[in-house]
Design a protein around this motif. Structure first.
Motif, mmCIF file in Angstrom:
data_model
loop_
_atom_site.group_PDB
_atom_site.id
_atom_site.type_symbol
_atom_site.label_atom_id
_atom_site.label_comp_id
_atom_site.label_asym_id
_atom_site.label_seq_id
_atom_site.Cartn_x
_atom_site.Cartn_y
_atom_site.Cartn_z
ATOM 1 N N ALA A 230 37.175 9.139 -4.236
ATOM 2 C CA ALA A 230 38.309 9.036 -3.309
ATOM 3 C C ALA A 230 38.947 7.647 -3.341
ATOM 4 C CB ALA A 230 37.870 9.384 -1.893
ATOM 5 N N GLY A 231 39.011 7.061 -4.535
ATOM 6 C CA GLY A 231 39.649 5.763 -4.680
ATOM 7 C C GLY A 231 38.774 4.582 -4.316
ATOM 8 N N HIS A 232 37.490 4.798 -4.061
ATOM 9 C CA HIS A 232 36.578 3.724 -3.683
ATOM 10 C C HIS A 232 35.513 3.530 -4.761
ATOM 11 C CE1 HIS A 232 38.113 3.422 0.451
ATOM 12 N NE2 HIS A 232 38.175 4.736 0.436
ATOM 13 N N ARG A 233 35.193 2.277 -5.031
ATOM 14 C CA ARG A 233 34.056 1.967 -5.893
ATOM 15 C C ARG A 233 32.812 1.892 -5.009
ATOM 16 N NH1 ARG A 233 33.507 -3.327 -9.783
ATOM 17 N NH2 ARG A 233 34.078 -4.369 -7.840
ATOM 18 N N LEU A 234 31.824 2.724 -5.324
ATOM 19 C CA LEU A 234 30.607 2.807 -4.516
ATOM 20 C C LEU A 234 29.447 2.193 -5.287
ATOM 21 C CD1 LEU A 234 31.003 6.490 -3.227
ATOM 22 C CD2 LEU A 234 31.827 4.371 -2.164
ATOM 23 N N VAL A 235 29.006 1.043 -4.820
ATOM 24 C CA VAL A 235 27.865 0.353 -5.409
ATOM 25 C C VAL A 235 26.613 0.819 -4.671
ATOM 26 C CG1 VAL A 235 26.752 -1.879 -5.806
ATOM 27 C CG2 VAL A 235 29.255 -1.656 -6.035
ATOM 28 N N ARG A 236 25.727 1.487 -5.383
ATOM 29 C CA ARG A 236 24.518 2.039 -4.776
ATOM 30 C C ARG A 236 23.304 1.235 -5.224
ATOM 31 N NH1 ARG A 236 23.083 6.667 -6.757
ATOM 32 N NH2 ARG A 236 21.872 7.264 -4.926
ATOM 33 N N ALA A 237 22.537 0.777 -4.251
ATOM 34 C CA ALA A 237 21.332 0.002 -4.555
ATOM 35 C C ALA A 237 20.132 0.670 -3.905
ATOM 36 C CB ALA A 237 21.484 -1.434 -4.050
ATOM 37 N N ARG A 238 19.005 0.631 -4.606
ATOM 38 C CA ARG A 238 17.771 1.167 -4.046
ATOM 39 C C ARG A 238 16.614 0.258 -4.442
ATOM 40 N NH1 ARG A 238 14.754 3.693 -7.964
ATOM 41 N NH2 ARG A 238 15.855 4.201 -9.900
ATOM 42 N N SER A 239 15.613 0.236 -3.605
ATOM 43 C CA SER A 239 14.449 -0.612 -3.862
ATOM 44 C C SER A 239 13.566 -0.014 -4.945
ATOM 45 C CB SER A 239 13.642 -0.787 -2.574
ATOM 46 O OG SER A 239 12.411 -1.423 -2.832
#
Length: 301
Positions: A230-239
């Motif tokens: 939806a036009g957003h850059r989603l940076v996903r982080a996990r441990s």
């Protein structure tokens, strides 16, 4: 005799404070706040919903001279509606202002400004465009989270950061709806997503995202992915097995002496040597006579 409640024990380290504040989020909070401070970005701090103070203790460490830190929580007080009362009774029955203040003062010389009330009062208590960082971790009900996000938008400075807790937990669908509604319809732009929290801004997230990606890519204890929606850059982080970062110990910390390590091996017990008479008896005489000799020798010894 009454049994001591876990919250009655004075914490020695941040990890001793009960609460849901994973190591990854501790790292993200610290990095984002440090970045603001290094860039000369000044403003107040706000937390809506404090539980027993774990994240507030970390936030309080970043209050700079001339800044204010405000926390707002019901602390077991009267909730504004029936649904909120039921939620409080189920999830926060052990929460008291006394427990929060005891934990906080274990790490800081003075308390933040404490507002004991529903978070709906916060717009009248904190002036618009004064905060650089807002953490929302209060009610999980859609209506309340929707209003908390609206209040945060009013209170935050341009390019200030809001953190929304429990935005994708299975037991908090109201938070999910309110969070993504804010992203899709209310101008909130994600900076990054952890397992529990969405970090966002109503400013431009590109610069902070680039620096954050560089930091996270340099860590071996973080799993990282980038998606677009939806036009957003989603940076996903996990441990990936991340340990809690270092944090100053409280004034109640008591070092525990390490267990002593054995440095020598006990000498073996020497075998008892048989006398020459006994050896001859065992080697040469018939068994019946041998037993008689042994018995006689034991009697003499």
């Amino acid at each position: 005799m009454a049994t001591a409640h876990p919250t009655d024990r004075l914490p020695g380290e941040l990890s001793d404070v009960p609460g849901w504040f994973p190591p990854l989020d501790q790292v993200l909070f610290t990095w984002l706040l440090d970045r603001q401070e290094a860039g000369g970005f000044r403003g107040d701090l706000l937390e809506l919903g404090v539980y027993l103070g774990k994240s507030a203790i970390l936030l309080g460490r970043h209050r700079q001279d001339g800044e204010h830190f405000t926390v707002c929580d019901l602390f077991g007080g009267e909730a504004p509606d029936g649904a909120n009362r039921a939620e409080t009774a189920k999830s926060y029955s052990s929460l008291t202002r006394q427990a929060f203040e005891r934990n906080y003062l274990s790490f800081h010389p003075e308390l933040p400004r404490v507002i004991e009330a529903p978070t709906s009062v916060i717009s009248g208590e904190v002036a618009p465009k004064t905060c650089r960082f807002v953490h929302i971790d209060a009610s999980h009900l859609y209506e309340h989270v929707h209003d908390d996000i609206g209040a945060a938008h009013e209170i935050l400075l341009p390019d200030g950061i809001v953190v929304l807790d429990d935005f994708r937990s299975e037991h908090t669908p109201g938070v999910s709806v309110a969070t993504w509604e804010a992203v899709l319809n209310r101008g909130l732009r994600p900076i990054c997503l952890s397992t529990q929290k969405l970090y966002g801004t109503w400013g431009d997230p590109e610069a902070v995202q680039e620096e954050l990606l560089e930091m996270l890519r340099g860590r071996s204890d973080v799993g990282l992915s980038v998606q677009h929606a939806a036009g957003h850059r989603l940076v996903r982080a996990r441990s990936k097995g991340m340990r809690e970062p270092e944090f100053p110990r409280s004034r109640h910390y008591v070092a525990t002496a390490p267990e002593p390590v054995a440095t020598s091996v006990s000498a073996p017990v020497p075998k008892r040597r048989r006398s020459p008479v006994r050896r001859v008896a065992v080697d040469l005489l018939p068994p019946v006579v041998t037993r008689a000799v042994r018995k006689g020798l034991r009697g003499r010894g």
